[in-house]
Design a protein around this motif. Sequence first.
Motif, PDB file in Angstrom:
ATOM      1  N   THR A 448      48.460  47.405  30.965  1.00 17.07           N
ATOM      2  CA  THR A 448      47.311  47.157  30.087  1.00 17.07           C
ATOM      3  C   THR A 448      46.066  46.863  30.915  1.00 17.07           C
ATOM      4  OG1 THR A 448      48.962  46.074  28.709  1.00 17.07           O
ATOM      5  CG2 THR A 448      46.709  45.934  27.959  1.00 17.07           C
ATOM      6  N   MET A 557      47.843  45.634  18.846  1.00 21.29           N
ATOM      7  CA  MET A 557      48.688  45.696  20.040  1.00 21.29           C
ATOM      8  C   MET A 557      50.052  46.254  19.673  1.00 21.29           C
ATOM      9  SD  MET A 557      47.613  42.174  21.923  1.00 21.29           S
ATOM     10  CE  MET A 557      48.524  42.360  23.418  1.00 21.29           C
ATOM     11  N   GLU A 561      52.979  46.187  24.422  1.00 18.91           N
ATOM     12  CA  GLU A 561      51.811  45.416  24.891  1.00 18.91           C
ATOM     13  C   GLU A 561      51.995  43.933  24.604  1.00 18.91           C
ATOM     14  OE1 GLU A 561      48.282  48.796  24.579  1.00 18.91           O
ATOM     15  OE2 GLU A 561      48.738  47.561  22.847  1.00 18.91           O
ATOM     16  N   GLU A 564      54.350  42.449  27.135  1.00 21.96           N
ATOM     17  CA  GLU A 564      53.711  42.224  28.435  1.00 21.96           C
ATOM     18  C   GLU A 564      52.685  41.102  28.365  1.00 21.96           C
ATOM     19  OE1 GLU A 564      52.116  46.029  29.654  1.00 21.96           O
ATOM     20  OE2 GLU A 564      54.007  46.579  30.604  1.00 21.96           O
ATOM     21  N   TYR A 565      52.177  40.818  27.164  1.00 18.89           N
ATOM     22  CA  TYR A 565      51.080  39.861  27.009  1.00 18.89           C
ATOM     23  C   TYR A 565      51.565  38.414  26.991  1.00 18.89           C
ATOM     24  CZ  TYR A 565      46.797  37.845  25.020  1.00 18.89           C
ATOM     25  OH  TYR A 565      45.673  37.095  24.817  1.00 18.89           O
TER      26      TYR A 565
END
Length: 603
Positions: A448, A557, A561, A564-565
């Motif tokens: 990202t 998102m 994502e 990973e966030y």
Amino acid sequence: MQIRNIAIIAHVDHGKTTLVDKILHQTNVFRANQETGDLIMDNNDLERERGITILAKNVSVVYKDVKINVIDTPGHADFGGEVERVLKMADGVILLVDAFEGPMPQTRFVLQKALQLNLKPMVVINKVDKPNCRPDEVHDAVFDLFFSLDATEEQLDFPTFYGSGKNGWFNDSNVQCEDITPLMDGILKYVPEPKIPEGNLQMQITSLDYSTFLGRIAVGKVTRGMVKENQPISLMQVDGTVKKARVKELYIFESLGKKRVTEVYAGDICAVVGLEDFNIGDTIADAENPEALPVISVDEPTMNMTFSINNSPFFGKDGKFVTSRHLRDRLNKELEKNLALRVQDSDNADSFVVYGRGILHLGVLIETMRREGYELTVGQPQVIVKMIDGKRSEPYENLVVDVPQEFASKVIDLVTRRKGEMHIMETKGDMQHLEFEIPSRGLIGLRTQMLTATAGEAVMAHRFNEYKPWKGPIPGRNNGVLIAKEAGTTTGYSLDKLQDRGFFFVDPGEEVYKGMIIGENSKPGDLVVNANEGKKLTNMRASGSDAATNIAPKTLMTLEECMEYIQHDECIEVTPNFIRMRKVYLDEEDRKKYSKMMKIEEA
């Protein structure tokens, strides 16, 4: 009838599924007036939406009175478990390489597996119609790759074809021709017929199919002997137990479907119905003198996540399957066909630790469960740490990034901050080709950031390399999050007033609950905000008319994502219709206690 078994292997997006489409059209599988569309083999919704192959698939065509069994394989490193087992069914491989990108990390991974199995390779350089393509350089790079993987003299003498799958032609010289006839003739010429040793029946189960009418179906190549309908057999399992069983029905692959037959000879790929409790890797052998084939070994997982029941205030509103028993049964069912997956019980009866190959591998499983009606909570992905020679070790990966030259410095800065080391930097046309070695932890959340820093121009790919000593702390997300203060419905008035605090993951009129993450803070540190406050209305008009609310649309998102966030104190609530991020502890006091405990442990 003569048989050829061939697998198509390549990196993501190099055109495997398109090539299979062309083979199907070339061999007149469809009627002249039949609507077929494209990406015929990517037949589940997730594959079509993402434009990737997730499950390996079989299709068979007849060309010049020779039956060709074609196996379309996934190109993504996270689905390497699929590739490793289906290659056992093939006698030759078509290695497909993009004429601009050349061999990528995943190309190396699947080719290594194919060469170890002593399969006969053919190289197809695809997309030669693209601008900036460099087929001759790519051919040299492929040769170097074969050489570095210790290919035999015979394997190094591979035939090469050039062409464009999209435009429907492949030729053994870089000269455009009408169709893919030269490639089809090449398959008959270069791919050997199956080698059939003497002896009784042996067939390894390398794939599973499922039918609501027939139950679980075992798919594999008959290595020697022959298998007949209604024949008694021995099922030799991986753990050494031998079960007696009977073949109820037999099918071979014909075009895109299956055809029922009474017997199948060695060398052909078939589907067996009527076996119970079998697993991938088991051997179907002779009833009287059973002999097992070597077990399929699959590379170990490198990442794990905690799957638990949904315990948010919105529990049960959306999904059909919400209990831990539903979750356990679904994960056990997935284990039967997903070789690279592992599941362990955790300390808590309502949660399970699921091990996989990477974020995409686990993300596809979660997305599939969500579409089937499951509700669950998933935690932050963690890499698997091992003790090797008394040292704490973690998985490292080879990361390859192709990016326009003006963004190269930003990419190098991003990767080195995450403990990556650059090994190769070279120019390909107007692109910069960078290769790094980076801890797997450093890859979580990197995609990202990299796409943002390079205006979406970066193309990155990675594959597991080896375990090496722990590299120390890696910085996580820079900014904090905005957390909902209380349950309710968000209002435009509140969100408008909070816009200078950051950006939002919700729109006005959405239901939120206490402890839910509703946006990203523009500064480090988390902030609790009230997004549900309505405007106080009076019976007096304001002297100036109300300022129109200009609220930026919410940031959408994807599941990957979100994975990973999130940080270690956060999790994702996944339901059939919603993906929400939240704090593990919804109450602010509980969060403070937890962060104090973490600081004491770290000290």
